[in-house]
Design an enzyme around this catalytic site. Structure first.
Site, PDB file in Angstrom:
ATOM      1  N   CYS A 105      30.665  28.413 -91.838  1.00  0.00           N
ATOM      2  CA  CYS A 105      29.300  28.119 -91.404  1.00  0.00           C
ATOM      3  C   CYS A 105      29.248  28.209 -89.891  1.00  0.00           C
ATOM      4  O   CYS A 105      29.727  27.336 -89.194  1.00  0.00           O
ATOM      5  CB  CYS A 105      28.878  26.723 -91.866  1.00  0.00           C
ATOM      6  SG  CYS A 105      29.026  26.493 -93.639  1.00  0.00           S
ATOM      7  N   PHE A 245      20.850  12.028 -96.400  1.00  0.00           N
ATOM      8  CA  PHE A 245      21.671  10.856 -96.688  1.00  0.00           C
ATOM      9  C   PHE A 245      21.191  10.141 -97.957  1.00  0.00           C
ATOM     10  O   PHE A 245      21.048   8.915 -97.978  1.00  0.00           O
ATOM     11  CB  PHE A 245      21.693   9.888 -95.506  1.00  0.00           C
ATOM     12  CG  PHE A 245      22.642  10.301 -94.423  1.00  0.00           C
ATOM     13  CD1 PHE A 245      24.009  10.345 -94.663  1.00  0.00           C
ATOM     14  CD2 PHE A 245      22.176  10.666 -93.171  1.00  0.00           C
ATOM     15  CE1 PHE A 245      24.895  10.735 -93.674  1.00  0.00           C
ATOM     16  CE2 PHE A 245      23.054  11.054 -92.175  1.00  0.00           C
ATOM     17  CZ  PHE A 245      24.413  11.087 -92.430  1.00  0.00           C
ATOM     18  N   ILE A 246      20.980  10.925 -99.007  1.00  0.00           N
ATOM     19  CA  ILE A 246      20.532  10.363-100.289  1.00  0.00           C
ATOM     20  C   ILE A 246      21.773   9.869-101.025  1.00  0.00           C
ATOM     21  O   ILE A 246      22.502  10.637-101.654  1.00  0.00           O
ATOM     22  CB  ILE A 246      19.774  11.408-101.125  1.00  0.00           C
ATOM     23  CG1 ILE A 246      18.615  11.985-100.306  1.00  0.00           C
ATOM     24  CG2 ILE A 246      19.263  10.792-102.425  1.00  0.00           C
ATOM     25  CD1 ILE A 246      17.961  13.187-100.950  1.00  0.00           C
ATOM     26  N   ARG A 247      22.015   8.552-100.915  1.00  0.00           N
ATOM     27  CA  ARG A 247      23.247   8.000-101.474  1.00  0.00           C
ATOM     28  C   ARG A 247      23.017   6.556-101.903  1.00  0.00           C
ATOM     29  O   ARG A 247      22.501   5.746-101.126  1.00  0.00           O
ATOM     30  CB  ARG A 247      24.375   8.017-100.434  1.00  0.00           C
ATOM     31  CG  ARG A 247      24.662   9.380 -99.839  1.00  0.00           C
ATOM     32  CD  ARG A 247      25.665   9.300 -98.728  1.00  0.00           C
ATOM     33  NE  ARG A 247      25.895  10.589 -98.100  1.00  0.00           N
ATOM     34  CZ  ARG A 247      26.733  10.797 -97.093  1.00  0.00           C
ATOM     35  NH1 ARG A 247      27.430   9.775 -96.602  1.00  0.00           N
ATOM     36  NH2 ARG A 247      26.878  11.992 -96.576  1.00  0.00           N
TER      37      ARG A 247
END
Length: 263
Positions: A105, A245-247
């Site tokens: 990347c 930050f979906i945790r």
């Protein structure tokens, strides 16, 4: 073709070492020819190659869409793909000198990014799609449960397309851009409208990923990781909702939170 293989390793754990095997991701160089001219070699995961080719050529503006392609022949044994196109964007004719795109990347895609993006991107301020936080957590769990190769190898990126109510498809690749191109190609092949869909992603939302999301046509992108500053600025300008930050029941809404139904 195999997308992963088992290799012998030495594992250190709790002060002890032992020999065992581990699953590792396969890197596969695919050289694409358009109308008999060599265009690019992409290092990728060897599955859904036709989707990758269609998505890549369209998102990079080499062609306008799937209707510009008459035929795709993929020779997996040699890593060659031959595309016959009835239209090739002359603005991108300079891309016909060979490029080599690695799985990393960074600047590997520099020659293909931001060349014609301004003419391809649109504003998504009017996109009418909304999602509840509960649905976001449910979709992320569903997405992660579909990512078997990631859990086996830890060496790939995952991208998906979803509605608020359920995952439509997911694709993985050693290159994060490739994963999204596979999603794009799948949508083009199956004539799936994306304006009312959501992109879900496993990694960092960089500016390139934000551009890919915009080209795909989605107004919302969800990720377990975070966006970069440039991605946030672009998302604000384009009207794209970015959630990261979906945790474990938490998340950060970075831009255009009006689509998140905080009732």
């Amino acid at each position: 073709m195999d997308v992963s293989v088992r290799k012998k390793i030495i594992r250190f754990e709790n002060g002890e070492k032992r020999e065992q095997t581990a699953e590792v991701a396969v890197e596969y160089p695919l050289t694409i020819y358009v109308n008999k001219q060599e265009l690019v070699t992409i290092v990728c995961t060897p599955e859904y190659l036709e989707d990758l080719i269609i998505g890549f050529l369209t998102s990079e503006g080499v062609i306008r869409g799937i209707s510009d392609i008459d035929n795709i022949e993929i020779i997996e044994a040699t890593g060659h793909a031959y595309v016959t196109a009835n239209f090739v964007n002359q603005f991108n004719a300079k891309y016909r000198s060979k490029r080599y795109i690695t799985s990393c990347c960074g600047k590997s895609r520099e020659n293909f990014y931001f060349q014609s993006d301004a003419s391809l991107l649109e504003s998504y301020n009017e996109t009418e799609i909304f999602i509840h936080p509960k649905q976001i957590f449910e979709r992320m769990d569903e997405f992660e449960n579909s990512s078997a190769t990631f859990h086996q190898t830890g060496g790939v990126h995952n991208a998906g397309l979803t509605t608020p109510d359920g995952l439509i498809c997911s694709r993985m690749d050693i290159g994060r851009h490739n994963a999204l191109d596979k999603i794009y190609g799948y949508c083009l092949k199956n004539e799936i409208p994306v304006l009312d869909k959501i992109v879900i992603f496993s990694g960092r939302i960089s500016s390139e990923i934000l551009v890919k999301t915009a080209k795909l046509g989605s107004g919302i992108i969800l990720s377990r990781s975070a966006p970069t500053e440039l991605a946030i600025n672009m998302a604000e300008e384009l009207g794209i909702t970015t959630v990261g930050f979906i945790r474990s029941g938490t998340m950060n809404v970075y831009t255009n939170g009006n689509r998140i139904l905080m009732d």
